[in-house]
Design a protein around this motif. Sequence first.
Motif, PDB file in Angstrom:
ATOM      1  N   THR A   3       0.834  -1.208   0.000  1.00 57.46           N
ATOM      2  CA  THR A   3       0.000   0.000   0.000  1.00 57.46           C
ATOM      3  C   THR A   3       0.868   1.257   0.000  1.00 57.46           C
ATOM      4  OG1 THR A   3      -1.771  -1.157   1.169  1.00 57.46           O
ATOM      5  CG2 THR A   3      -1.795   1.253   1.237  1.00 57.46           C
ATOM      6  N   ASN A   6       2.454   1.870  -3.331  1.00 60.75           N
ATOM      7  CA  ASN A   6       1.463   2.381  -4.277  1.00 60.75           C
ATOM      8  C   ASN A   6       1.123   3.842  -4.020  1.00 60.75           C
ATOM      9  OD1 ASN A   6      -1.825   2.744  -4.591  1.00 60.75           O
ATOM     10  ND2 ASN A   6      -0.894   1.726  -6.353  1.00 60.75           N
ATOM     11  N   GLN A   7       1.049   4.220  -2.749  1.00 59.55           N
ATOM     12  CA  GLN A   7       0.590   5.560  -2.387  1.00 59.55           C
ATOM     13  C   GLN A   7       1.664   6.632  -2.569  1.00 59.55           C
ATOM     14  OE1 GLN A   7      -2.645   6.731  -1.161  1.00 59.55           O
ATOM     15  NE2 GLN A   7      -3.043   4.859  -2.314  1.00 59.55           N
ATOM     16  N   TYR A  10       1.475   7.982  -6.052  1.00 61.89           N
ATOM     17  CA  TYR A  10       0.121   8.526  -6.178  1.00 61.89           C
ATOM     18  C   TYR A  10       0.046   9.920  -5.571  1.00 61.89           C
ATOM     19  CZ  TYR A  10      -4.982   8.829  -5.615  1.00 61.89           C
ATOM     20  OH  TYR A  10      -6.292   9.241  -5.648  1.00 61.89           O
ATOM     21  N   TRP A  37      -2.264   2.543 -16.596  1.00 59.40           N
ATOM     22  CA  TRP A  37      -2.714   1.967 -15.319  1.00 59.40           C
ATOM     23  C   TRP A  37      -3.223   0.552 -15.537  1.00 59.40           C
ATOM     24  CZ3 TRP A  37      -7.029  -0.160 -13.143  1.00 59.40           C
ATOM     25  CH2 TRP A  37      -7.123  -0.171 -11.748  1.00 59.40           C
ATOM     26  N   THR A  41      -1.704  -2.905 -14.009  1.00 60.44           N
ATOM     27  CA  THR A  41      -2.622  -3.717 -13.207  1.00 60.44           C
ATOM     28  C   THR A  41      -2.601  -5.165 -13.711  1.00 60.44           C
ATOM     29  OG1 THR A  41      -4.070  -1.838 -12.724  1.00 60.44           O
ATOM     30  CG2 THR A  41      -5.029  -4.025 -12.506  1.00 60.44           C
ATOM     31  N   CYS A  44       0.407  -7.105 -12.580  1.00 57.58           N
ATOM     32  CA  CYS A  44       0.340  -7.555 -11.183  1.00 57.58           C
ATOM     33  C   CYS A  44      -0.179  -8.995 -11.091  1.00 57.58           C
ATOM     34  CB  CYS A  44      -0.557  -6.636 -10.367  1.00 57.58           C
ATOM     35  SG  CYS A  44       0.118  -4.993 -10.040  1.00 57.58           S
ATOM     36  N   TYR A  54       6.151  -4.957  -6.078  1.00 57.06           N
ATOM     37  CA  TYR A  54       6.468  -3.594  -5.638  1.00 57.06           C
ATOM     38  C   TYR A  54       6.588  -2.659  -6.845  1.00 57.06           C
ATOM     39  CZ  TYR A  54       7.547  -5.089  -0.830  1.00 57.06           C
ATOM     40  OH  TYR A  54       7.473  -5.567   0.441  1.00 57.06           O
ATOM     41  N   ARG A  57       3.116  -2.134  -8.570  1.00 52.56           N
ATOM     42  CA  ARG A  57       2.201  -1.303  -7.763  1.00 52.56           C
ATOM     43  C   ARG A  57       2.669   0.152  -7.738  1.00 52.56           C
ATOM     44  NH1 ARG A  57      -2.568  -2.349  -7.268  1.00 52.56           N
ATOM     45  NH2 ARG A  57      -2.767  -1.388  -5.214  1.00 52.56           N
ATOM     46  N   VAL A  60       1.351   1.567 -10.923  1.00 52.34           N
ATOM     47  CA  VAL A  60      -0.102   1.729 -10.812  1.00 52.34           C
ATOM     48  C   VAL A  60      -0.432   3.029 -10.071  1.00 52.34           C
ATOM     49  CG1 VAL A  60      -2.170   0.810  -9.674  1.00 52.34           C
ATOM     50  CG2 VAL A  60      -0.706  -0.711 -11.000  1.00 52.34           C
ATOM     51  N   GLY A  61       0.296   3.294  -8.979  1.00 52.26           N
ATOM     52  CA  GLY A  61       0.081   4.538  -8.240  1.00 52.26           C
ATOM     53  C   GLY A  61       0.451   5.761  -9.049  1.00 52.26           C
TER      54      GLY A  61
END
Length: 405
Positions: A3, A6-7, A10, A37, A41, A44, A54, A57, A60-61
């Motif tokens: 998370t 990813n963030q 982002y 994106w 995805t 993944c 890692y 993701r 993706v972010g």
Amino acid sequence: MLTIINQIPYCVFMIPGTMLMTRIRPSILMPLSEFAWGIFTLTCAFAHSLDQMYAYRFMVGFFGAISYTGSIFIIGSWYRRPEMARRLGFYAVASPLGSMFSGYLQSAAYENLDGVRGLAGWRWLFIICSIITFPVALWGSIAIPDTPQTTRCILLKKHDVELSLSRMADAGHARKKVSMAGIRKALGGWQWYLFVFAWILLDQNEQMLSNAMTLYLKSYPDEFTVPQVNNLPTVTNAISVVTTLAASWYTDKSRNPFLPGLMASIMFCVSAYILVGWNVSLSAKFFAWFMGGSILVLQSILMTWATLETMEDLEVRAFVTGSMNCLGNALKTGTNIVVFPTSQAPRFRRGYIWTAITASLQLVVLISIKLMTIRDRKKPAPVVEETLKKEDVGDELAQEMPTNF
């Protein structure tokens, strides 16, 4: 950790991405980002190591950074003050509806696809999400209208564009590109500080809704089945959809975002206080989790309010709304590990106490925003010079006279 990975991109690229849309057409930038994106995805689903996951993701972010604030930017460019809340409300309910859909999708994948063609159910989820994404990206390149001043959308006729230009000109909109001067102007006003702080508190409050109920249900496998673990939390999203639509309708009709925002915050405070106490019936816990969904009303209310208070300046609006979501998500990513660690499941005593504090602060900030808007309304309008200097008048008359006079 996934998370956080990813963030980070982002949050980091959200503000620059929103600003970039004043220079690159959103109808180009957003679909390209959506398509990328979808590609990452899909990758993944076929990751063979944690390091690969890692990297995927992270991408993706990165490519998802402008999706939310970019949409807010576009909506705010096409609608006037009495129309804004309902449009942003309709957009805001897409988030809980998406969460509901993903919950049902997870249940279906777990029950029907796990092991199909040798792939685990969670891998199929990534595959399904990417399959949904690609046609959406294609549709976005056709349907995203940019702004009234720059649109080339084939779905809009010439008279539609002309009408939009006249409507938004009356509302004080102007086409600008974001610059450092605009950023300095935004930082010089109260709107950036209070709306960003309000959104940070909102993201802190939402932590109570994300995984706490799910982890509680998972802690009692003999009482709750896997489908129930996935489906029961969707009730919270359903309540947030209904309350958001009602609050948005009221805001447009009354032009008063403060009242529904205040009521939602009070309801959330009650929910947080119940969970702090904890030693209550299971029905009371479910009531707190379900009715806590009312706080998601503030997603549309705060974005509407911020857009209305910065509507006359596109630069300030892009920076304020971008900063809200960026900083809110950035701080939530860090605090979520500290205040809602899975080791404290299912009670999360620290997390519920923290949420009760942030919920109470939310009330204070909402009242502060209301007071600042009242103060601004009382300020006298700037006096416009209606007379020109005598020499300027003479110059203008000389220019307008016929040459054969």
